[in-house]
Every structure is written in structure tokens, then in C-alpha cells.
Write a protein that holds these residues in place. Structure first.
Motif, PDB file in Angstrom:
ATOM      1  N   PHE A 254      -3.732   0.364  -2.437  1.00  0.00           N
ATOM      2  CA  PHE A 254      -4.681  -0.702  -2.128  1.00  0.00           C
ATOM      3  C   PHE A 254      -4.387  -1.358  -0.788  1.00  0.00           C
ATOM      4  O   PHE A 254      -5.279  -1.522   0.049  1.00  0.00           O
ATOM      5  CB  PHE A 254      -4.656  -1.753  -3.235  1.00  0.00           C
ATOM      6  CG  PHE A 254      -5.583  -2.911  -2.986  1.00  0.00           C
ATOM      7  CD1 PHE A 254      -6.923  -2.810  -3.299  1.00  0.00           C
ATOM      8  CD2 PHE A 254      -5.111  -4.088  -2.436  1.00  0.00           C
ATOM      9  CE1 PHE A 254      -7.795  -3.873  -3.059  1.00  0.00           C
ATOM     10  CE2 PHE A 254      -5.966  -5.149  -2.192  1.00  0.00           C
ATOM     11  CZ  PHE A 254      -7.305  -5.041  -2.502  1.00  0.00           C
ATOM     12  N   SER A 255      -3.137  -1.719  -0.558  1.00  0.00           N
ATOM     13  CA  SER A 255      -2.794  -2.493   0.632  1.00  0.00           C
ATOM     14  C   SER A 255      -2.977  -1.693   1.908  1.00  0.00           C
ATOM     15  O   SER A 255      -3.395  -2.244   2.945  1.00  0.00           O
ATOM     16  CB  SER A 255      -1.347  -3.002   0.536  1.00  0.00           C
ATOM     17  OG  SER A 255      -0.427  -1.929   0.523  1.00  0.00           O
ATOM     18  N   GLU A 256      -2.681  -0.394   1.871  1.00  0.00           N
ATOM     19  CA  GLU A 256      -2.828   0.420   3.085  1.00  0.00           C
ATOM     20  C   GLU A 256      -4.278   0.463   3.536  1.00  0.00           C
ATOM     21  O   GLU A 256      -4.583   0.310   4.721  1.00  0.00           O
ATOM     22  CB  GLU A 256      -2.303   1.832   2.833  1.00  0.00           C
ATOM     23  CG  GLU A 256      -2.339   2.718   4.053  1.00  0.00           C
ATOM     24  CD  GLU A 256      -1.698   4.086   3.830  1.00  0.00           C
ATOM     25  OE1 GLU A 256      -1.956   4.992   4.636  1.00  0.00           O
ATOM     26  OE2 GLU A 256      -0.941   4.238   2.842  1.00  0.00           O
ATOM     27  N   VAL A 257      -5.189   0.646   2.589  1.00  0.00           N
ATOM     28  CA  VAL A 257      -6.612   0.702   2.925  1.00  0.00           C
ATOM     29  C   VAL A 257      -7.132  -0.690   3.272  1.00  0.00           C
ATOM     30  O   VAL A 257      -7.891  -0.866   4.237  1.00  0.00           O
ATOM     31  CB  VAL A 257      -7.410   1.289   1.746  1.00  0.00           C
ATOM     32  CG1 VAL A 257      -8.900   1.325   2.069  1.00  0.00           C
ATOM     33  CG2 VAL A 257      -6.919   2.692   1.417  1.00  0.00           C
ATOM     34  N   PHE A 258      -6.724  -1.695   2.509  1.00  0.00           N
ATOM     35  CA  PHE A 258      -7.181  -3.069   2.709  1.00  0.00           C
ATOM     36  C   PHE A 258      -6.770  -3.591   4.085  1.00  0.00           C
ATOM     37  O   PHE A 258      -7.561  -4.226   4.790  1.00  0.00           O
ATOM     38  CB  PHE A 258      -6.606  -3.945   1.603  1.00  0.00           C
ATOM     39  CG  PHE A 258      -7.139  -5.355   1.575  1.00  0.00           C
ATOM     40  CD1 PHE A 258      -8.488  -5.613   1.767  1.00  0.00           C
ATOM     41  CD2 PHE A 258      -6.294  -6.419   1.345  1.00  0.00           C
ATOM     42  CE1 PHE A 258      -8.982  -6.911   1.735  1.00  0.00           C
ATOM     43  CE2 PHE A 258      -6.770  -7.720   1.304  1.00  0.00           C
ATOM     44  CZ  PHE A 258      -8.121  -7.968   1.501  1.00  0.00           C
ATOM     45  N   ASN A 259      -5.539  -3.301   4.487  1.00  0.00           N
ATOM     46  CA  ASN A 259      -5.046  -3.783   5.780  1.00  0.00           C
ATOM     47  C   ASN A 259      -5.744  -3.103   6.957  1.00  0.00           C
ATOM     48  O   ASN A 259      -5.946  -3.720   8.010  1.00  0.00           O
ATOM     49  CB  ASN A 259      -3.536  -3.558   5.889  1.00  0.00           C
ATOM     50  CG  ASN A 259      -2.742  -4.587   5.119  1.00  0.00           C
ATOM     51  OD1 ASN A 259      -3.153  -5.733   4.981  1.00  0.00           O
ATOM     52  ND2 ASN A 259      -1.601  -4.192   4.591  1.00  0.00           N
ATOM     53  N   ARG A 260      -6.094  -1.843   6.794  1.00  0.00           N
ATOM     54  CA  ARG A 260      -6.712  -1.104   7.888  1.00  0.00           C
ATOM     55  C   ARG A 260      -8.216  -1.330   7.977  1.00  0.00           C
ATOM     56  O   ARG A 260      -8.817  -1.119   9.035  1.00  0.00           O
ATOM     57  CB  ARG A 260      -6.440   0.390   7.720  1.00  0.00           C
ATOM     58  CG  ARG A 260      -4.976   0.775   7.859  1.00  0.00           C
ATOM     59  CD  ARG A 260      -4.779   2.266   7.680  1.00  0.00           C
ATOM     60  NE  ARG A 260      -5.488   3.034   8.689  1.00  0.00           N
ATOM     61  CZ  ARG A 260      -5.544   4.368   8.721  1.00  0.00           C
ATOM     62  NH1 ARG A 260      -4.939   5.063   7.777  1.00  0.00           N
ATOM     63  NH2 ARG A 260      -6.191   4.993   9.684  1.00  0.00           N
TER      64      ARG A 260
END
Length: 224
Positions: free
Chosen positions: A43-49
């Protein structure tokens, strides 16, 4: 980071998963922590990018006809690749330490699928918002840090006081993290009804995110 987190929480703070103390307590804590980090990482990798996906690919917006809606999908595929590599490493460690693996590990793609749908919808939404407001990227970074500690990554849900547990369960990552631990570590079957409800909600979020992205994409070129 897994080694650092395990050392700090297990050795310095003396935390034990669920309060148990066994001969393999470090492995038990590390494996539960690792599962939480894997799910949170997707989740965080996609959300941050997401907020910077469009602005970092201006040529696709201005010069060529390109399906911009696939950019969040490409980011998600990369995150899933990292996740399944990590899961493979985890399974090797569990196999070496415990000399067996639970057959329920085959359900991990099913457990992650609703989160994938939800993450894609959120990525479409924030990819669009990031074009019109550059501050969204900074807000997302802060929100991700807060979300990490409000998700049961470093601790089990059972360790949360009952009066706060409902707030933790409202976190969309909580259910998936717990279900991933059920199938990977505990050898339990997934909560099929819970996953079905989660998937329906995720599909609604994905539809809203995609509809918003498509309705605002005409203004991308003007802003960029």
C-alpha cells in the motif's frame, strides 16, 4: 529494516508477540513483523508514489496519446513484485526454522487481492490530486508514517485496549495484515465473508478513484 525493527522491539523493548516466550521467540516476532511490513509495503509504495506519477511523466501528458490510467497500475505491479519476493524469503525462513509450511499459504494472493483493488483506486485518486496540488505529496508522506504505527505491523490486534480496538479495525490495512498472518504463519483459512465485504468496498473505492481520474485528466496538460 527488518533486522533493525526486530532488534529494537524484541531485544531492547523486550516485546514478545502475543506475550508468549518460546525458544524461537525472535523468529516468531520477526515473521509476524515481516508479514505486516509486506502488506503495508504494498500500500505505502503505491500511495507514496501516486501524487507524482503524472507530473513525473509530463511527456506522456503533452506529446503523445497515452493511457495515463495505467501508470498507477504499473506502480502497483512493481510493489506486488517486491511483496512476493519478500513472501518467498519469509517462506524459506519459516521452512528452515520450523521444518514445515502451512498449506494455507496458497491463499495469500486471495488475501491480497482486495487490498490491490483498494490501493489502485486510491492511487488513481491521488495521482490526479497530485497534479493540481503539489502539497498532496508531502501530506501523503506524513499520512503514510502515521498509518504505519496505526496499523498492526509491530504488534498484534489483541494487544490493543478494547476501547481503542474499533478505531484500529477501521484502518483498511488492519484486516488484510491479520488475514495474511492467519494464512502464512498460523495456518488458518481466510475469513471468506470478511474478504468478500472488503472486496465490495474496495471495488467501490476503485470505481470512484477511476471515475475521478478520468473526469479530471483533461485538465492535466493545462496545469502541467
Amino acid at each position: 529494516m527488518l533486522v533493525v525493527y526486530t532488534f529494537v522491539f524484541s531485544e531492547i523493548f523486550g516485546l514478545r508477540w502475543g506475550g508468549t516466550k518460546t525458544a524461537s521467540e525472535e523468529v516468531q516476532y520477526a515473521s509476524n513483523l515481516f508479514v505486516g511490513m509486506i502488506v503495508f509495503g504494498v500500500f505505502s509504495e503505491v500511495f507514496n508514489r501516486a501524487p507524482g506519477l503524472i507530473s513525473s511523466n509530463i511527456n506522456y501528458v503533452k506529446k503523445v496519446i497515452f493511457p495515463l490510467e495505467i501508470l498507477p497500475f504499473v506502480s502497483l505491479v512493481a510493489a506486488l513484485f517486491h511483496a512476493f519476493v519478500s513472501i518467498a524469503v519469509l517462506l524459506v525462513v519459516l521452512g528452515l526454522v520450523y521444518s514445515q509450511l502451512h498449506w494455507t499459504v496458497i491463499f495469500i494472493p486471495v488475501v491480497l487481492f482486495p487490498l490491490v483493488v483498494l490501493t489502485l483506486g486510491i492511487a488513481w485518486l491521488f495521482a490526479s490530486l497530485g497534479v493540481f496540488s503539489r502539497d498532496v505529496g508531502q501530506m501523503v508522506g506524513i499520512a503514510t508514517s502515521v498509518l504505519m504505527f496505526l496499523s498492526p505491523v509491530f504488534y498484534p490486534v489483541s494487544s490493543i485496549p478494547v476501547k481503542f480496538r474499533s478505531f484500529l479495525m477501521a484502518n483498511p490495512l488492519t484486516f488484510i495484515i491479520e488475514q495474511a498472518r492467519e494464512v502464512l504463519i498460523l495456518g488458518h483459512l481466510p475469513d471468506w465473508s470478511g474478504l468478500a465485504i472488503y472486496l465490495l468496498c474496495a471495488l467501490a473505492v476503485a470505481w470512484i478513484g477511476y471515475a475521478w481520474f478520468q473526469s479530471t485528466r483533461k485538465g492535466f496538460a493545462d496545469v502541467l
